[in-house]
Write an enzyme that holds these catalytic residues in place. Structure first.
Site, short mmCIF file in Angstrom:
data_model
loop_
_atom_site.label_atom_id
_atom_site.label_comp_id
_atom_site.label_asym_id
_atom_site.label_seq_id
_atom_site.Cartn_x
_atom_site.Cartn_y
_atom_site.Cartn_z
N PHE A 25 74.37 137.30 34.04
CA PHE A 25 73.15 136.53 34.23
C PHE A 25 72.61 136.73 35.64
CE2 PHE A 25 71.17 132.38 35.35
CZ PHE A 25 70.19 132.33 34.37
N SER A 93 80.98 138.18 32.99
CA SER A 93 80.32 136.88 33.09
C SER A 93 79.51 136.58 31.82
CB SER A 93 79.46 136.84 34.35
OG SER A 93 79.07 135.53 34.66
N MET A 94 78.18 136.41 31.93
CA MET A 94 77.37 136.18 30.74
C MET A 94 77.52 137.34 29.76
SD MET A 94 73.24 135.76 30.28
CE MET A 94 72.91 137.52 30.45
N ASP A 194 87.38 132.44 41.78
CA ASP A 194 86.05 132.75 41.28
C ASP A 194 85.14 131.60 41.69
OD1 ASP A 194 83.71 133.03 39.69
OD2 ASP A 194 84.81 134.07 38.12
N HIS A 224 84.21 136.76 41.71
CA HIS A 224 83.59 136.79 40.38
C HIS A 224 83.17 138.19 39.92
CE1 HIS A 224 81.54 135.34 36.85
NE2 HIS A 224 80.41 135.89 37.24
#
Length: 253
Positions: A25, A93-94, A194, A224
């Site tokens: 994202f 992530s996303m 993270d 992250h």
């Protein structure tokens, strides 16, 4: 809308083993480009799309939604599935959340998943106000470029577009509800530290999916954006071993 230099999609035609990589994202393909090139160097067919609204401006991204990002990834998956015998989806992530959603929809057509710090929940006191704030202000200062390695920069937005962000929060409700529908082999790599996505996100994925073939690896030297961080070589090598094992099993089967 001009695309930021370095945010372009990546594509490589190789063997009958296909890999779809999905970025996070407000980020761009730049965050996964070294991973994609590593897989391509191993002869795999690789697709790394630029999701709508990404790699341009955060204001432009506010005109897109989860459904747009998912649809773009879905088109790439369908194209890969047409040309490849094995298709593994990897996501950061996303992108990990989108990978899980694709696995829910496509079932056994997805051979396996490689999830790096997958995002299916977010802990921030401001989240409860997003449905209101999105109609008042366009965005909030983002947590981006969460990388431990010095001298490395993620090509991501400085602000979180709230209308776009709210669509992700809404999508997570169905995504997490349907996690038991995920049965494919999973390799999940998460950073011990993270500053964007909490450890509970990976824990939720691992506790709710129905997959029997599951490997979790904790990364101790990355934040992250681990695909650009100190543990990137391990992510690349572990994913190659995982994909090659699944591809070999598929051929033998």
């Amino acid at each position: 809308m001009p695309v930021l230099p370095g945010a372009e999609p990546y594509s490589h035609d190789g063997s009958s083993t296909g890999v779809l990589l999905v970025h996070g994202f407000t980020s761009s393909p730049q965050s996964l480009r070294p991973w994609a090139e590593h897989l391509a160097a191993r002869g795999m067919t690789v697709r790394l799309p630029r999701l709508p609204g990404h790699g341009t401006t955060w204001q432009e991204m506010n005109r897109t939604r989860w459904e747009d990002w998912y649809a773009a990834a879905d088109r790439e998956f369908r194209e890969l599935h047409e040309r490849c015998d094995t298709v593994v989806i990897g996501g950061l992530s996303m992108g990990g959340g989108i990978a899980l959603a694709l696995a829910q929809e496509h079932g056994p057509r997805v051979t396996g998943l490689v999830l790096v710090n997958p995002a299916v929940l977010f802990k921030d006191w401001r989240v409860r106000f997003v449905p209101l704030l999105k109609n008042v202000i366009g965005g909030l200062e983002a947590i981006a470029n969460d990388i431990k390695k010095e001298g490395v920069t993620e090509l991501a937005y400085s602000h979180t577009p709230l209308k776009a962000g709210h669509s992700q929060l809404v999508a997570w409700k169905n995504l997490t509800r349907d996690l038991p529908e995920v049965t494919q082999p999973v390799l999940l790599l998460r950073s011990a530290e993270d500053h964007v996505i909490p450890a509970e996100s990976s824990a939720m994925v691992l506790s709710r999916i129905s997959s029997q073939d599951v490997t979790e690896i904790v990364l101790h030297d990355s934040y992250h954006v681990a695909t650009l961080d100190n543990d990137a070589p391990r992510i690349f090598d572990e994913s190659v071993a995982f994909i090659e094992r699944l591809s070999s099993s598929s051929r033998d089967g």
